[in-house]
Design an enzyme around this catalytic site. Structure first.
Site, PDB file in Angstrom:
ATOM      1  CB  SER A  48      -0.888   0.039   1.243  1.00 25.24           C
ATOM      2  OG  SER A  48      -1.786  -1.027   1.245  1.00 25.24           O
ATOM      3  CG  ASP A 103       1.643 -10.441   7.216  1.00 25.03           C
ATOM      4  OD1 ASP A 103       0.872 -11.089   7.934  1.00 25.03           O
ATOM      5  OD2 ASP A 103       1.380 -10.135   6.032  1.00 25.03           O
ATOM      6  CG  MET A 141      -3.399 -15.297   8.854  1.00 22.36           C
ATOM      7  SD  MET A 141      -4.437 -13.819   8.711  1.00 22.36           S
ATOM      8  CE  MET A 141      -5.787 -14.457   7.732  1.00 22.36           C
ATOM      9  NE  ARG A 180       0.413 -13.278   1.074  1.00 18.38           N
ATOM     10  CZ  ARG A 180      -0.735 -13.607   0.504  1.00 18.38           C
ATOM     11  NH1 ARG A 180      -1.856 -13.566   1.175  1.00 18.38           N
ATOM     12  NH2 ARG A 180      -0.769 -14.018  -0.735  1.00 18.38           N
ATOM     13  NE  ARG A 236      -9.452 -34.531  16.464  1.00 16.04           N
ATOM     14  CZ  ARG A 236      -9.232 -35.841  16.319  1.00 16.04           C
ATOM     15  NH1 ARG A 236      -8.157 -36.248  15.640  1.00 16.04           N
ATOM     16  NH2 ARG A 236     -10.059 -36.740  16.837  1.00 16.04           N
ATOM     17  CG  HIS A 289      -9.408 -13.193   8.286  1.00 14.06           C
ATOM     18  ND1 HIS A 289      -9.461 -14.333   7.522  1.00 14.06           N
ATOM     19  CD2 HIS A 289      -8.940 -12.212   7.485  1.00 14.06           C
ATOM     20  CE1 HIS A 289      -9.043 -14.061   6.295  1.00 14.06           C
ATOM     21  NE2 HIS A 289      -8.713 -12.784   6.241  1.00 14.06           N
TER      22      HIS A 289
HETATM   23  O1  F6P Z   1      -1.063  -9.433   5.235  1.00 16.08           O
HETATM   24  C1  F6P Z   1      -1.936  -9.651   6.290  1.00 16.08           C
HETATM   25  C2  F6P Z   1      -2.691 -10.940   6.113  1.00 16.08           C
HETATM   26  O2  F6P Z   1      -3.528 -11.130   7.230  1.00 16.08           O
HETATM   27  C3  F6P Z   1      -1.812 -12.172   5.889  1.00 16.08           C
HETATM   28  O3  F6P Z   1      -1.217 -12.632   7.074  1.00 16.08           O
HETATM   29  C4  F6P Z   1      -2.801 -13.115   5.248  1.00 16.08           C
HETATM   30  O4  F6P Z   1      -2.169 -14.080   4.440  1.00 16.08           O
HETATM   31  C5  F6P Z   1      -3.631 -12.191   4.403  1.00 16.08           C
HETATM   32  O5  F6P Z   1      -3.497 -10.889   4.951  1.00 16.08           O
HETATM   33  C6  F6P Z   1      -5.082 -12.548   4.343  1.00 16.08           C
HETATM   34  O6  F6P Z   1      -5.685 -11.672   3.439  1.00 16.08           O
HETATM   35  P1  F6P Z   1      -7.256 -11.576   3.224  1.00 16.08           P
HETATM   36  O7  F6P Z   1      -7.804 -10.755   4.356  1.00 16.08           O
HETATM   37  O8  F6P Z   1      -7.386 -10.907   1.915  1.00 16.08           O
HETATM   38  O9  F6P Z   1      -7.804 -12.966   3.252  1.00 16.08           O
END
Ligand code: F6P
Length: 385
Positions: free
Chosen positions: A119, A142, A184, A186, A277, A283
């Site tokens: 961004s 991240d 998460m 990335r 498991r 999110h």
């Molecule tokens: O970059 C932040 C992030 O939460 C990553 O950790 C994750 O892979 C991605 O965004 C998820 O993106 P979206 O909200 O588009 O599913």
């Protein structure tokens, strides 16, 4: 007092906890200290692309209640690079001039953009093309933005992941299971490494360190032999399969990571006869109430960004370094991607705690430590890692 200014603020890219605290800090400082006007722009650059431009004037009393709240009350988007904006008919057009015109239509003297490296790169390009006085603030769970040691949202995400791991210990122990927690992050393993250490994970897999399934099985078996019949494994979403494939969710135009936890679950149970498991945090790591550290960082960044505008220092990004807020040219701040350093302190810490990182070196170090008879080469590796 500085000449009265009218400034804009927008959030761009994926949301995270702490964004509202930044908006609040910017608004408070600009109004209370400098007597300026502040306009919150809706849905990132989309608000500037709309006609009339979509923005609301912010007041101190209005933003105060947002201090703790996750998300961004201005809205944001990860879609639509303005230089190749996807239209309904499938074509891509350059809409950058509309955004620049929107900024000037609002009569803004400066713009604060809160975003990750992608961004901020786009905002900087717009700023250079259209004479926008831009100041950047780094955010992303991240924590991969170049120079800054911390980005807004990372600490809250680590707290959420750590709490999940804390909870999983009890159920894992009760059922003698291997619990796999997919987080998460990335391409950077910061969330997995930090939350894994904080939550007492036994295995941490990050994209920066290649792993072997046999090493992980060996570690689980070793724990069982030592009387611990359960294990917690934290895996970062961009960790690949053993053969190097990246696992994505569904068939979307953008790359949506997810599924490595399930892959590991199937492979580990097949290879080592353990019950597994999987918990995918997804999110949840971006939501909820922001941590005190994120609120402090957000407040410090917000105030510093307003001070930069007061000093007419544009094209700069605020960063956290050496226990304080500093600023650097945006171009310098985002030019290097910041992944986990495999030789860095936290990797050494994890190895020192006997956490399996899935690689041979880790196991060798662990075995050497246990037998207390490391060969010379390995002893060197232990010191230097
Ligand atoms: O970059 C932040 C992030 O939460 C990553 O950790 C994750 O892979 C991605 O965004 C998820 O993106 P979206 O909200 O588009 O599913």
């Amino acid at each position: 007092m500085d000449t009265a200014k009218r400034i804009g603020i927008l959030t761009s890219g994926g949301d995270c906890a702490g964004l509202n605290a930044v908006i609040r800090a910017v608004t408070r400082c600009a109004i209370e200290v400098y007597g300026w006007e502040v306009f919150g722009i809706n849905k990132a650059t989309h608000g500037l692309m709309s006609r009339p431009p979509q923005a609301i004037q912010l007041r101190t009393q209005q933003v105060d209640p947002y201090l703790t709240m996750g998300g961004t009350f201005l809205g944001t988007t990860t879609k639509g690079d303005p230089f190749a904006f996807p239209m309904a008919n499938g074509s891509l057009i350059d809409r950058s001039e509309e955004i620049i015109e929107g900024y000037h239509q609002l009569g803004l003297d400066a713009l604060i953009g809160i975003g990750g490296d992608g961004s901020l790169a786009i905002l900087r390009k717009l700023a250079q093309q259209g004479g926008i006085n831009l100041v950047g603030i780094p955010k992303t769970i991240d924590n991969d933005v170049g120079i800054t040691e911390r980005s807004i949202g990372f600490d809250t995400a680590v707290n959420i992941a750590t709490e999940a791991i804390d909870r999983l210990h009890f159920t894992a122990a009760s059922h003698s299971r291997v619990m796999i927690v997919e987080v998460m992050g990335r391409d950077a393993g910061h969330i997995a490494l930090n939350a894994g250490i904080a939550g007492g994970a036994n295995i941490i897999l990050i994209p920066e360190i290649p792993y072997a399934l046999t090493d992980i099985c060996h570690h689980i078996k070793q724990r069982q032999a030592d009387g611990c019949d359960y294990s917690i494994a934290v895996v970062s979403e961009a960790v690949r399969t053993e053969s190097g494939a990246l696992i994505e969710k569904g068939h979307f135009a953008d790359c949506r990571l997810g599924g490595i936890g399930q892959y590991l679950s199937e492979r580990l149970s097949a290879m080592s006869d353990v019950e597994t498991r999987v918990t995918v945090l997804g999110h949840t790591q971006r939501g909820g109430i922001s941590s005190p550290l994120d609120r402090i960082l957000a407040s410090a960044f917000g105030v510093a960004a307003v001070d930069l505008i007061a000093q007419a220092q544009y094209d700069r990004m605020v960063i956290w370094q050496d226990r304080s807020v500093q600023s650097v040219p945006i171009a310098d701040a985002i030019k290097d991607y910041r992944a986990v350093d495999p030789q860095g302190t936290l990797v050494k810490t994890a190895r020192g705690l006997g956490i399996c990182l899935g690689d041979q070196l880790g196991n060798q170090c662990e075995n050497a430590r246990q037998s207390n008879s490391a060969p010379a080469a390995l002893a060197t590796a232990v010191i230097t890692t």
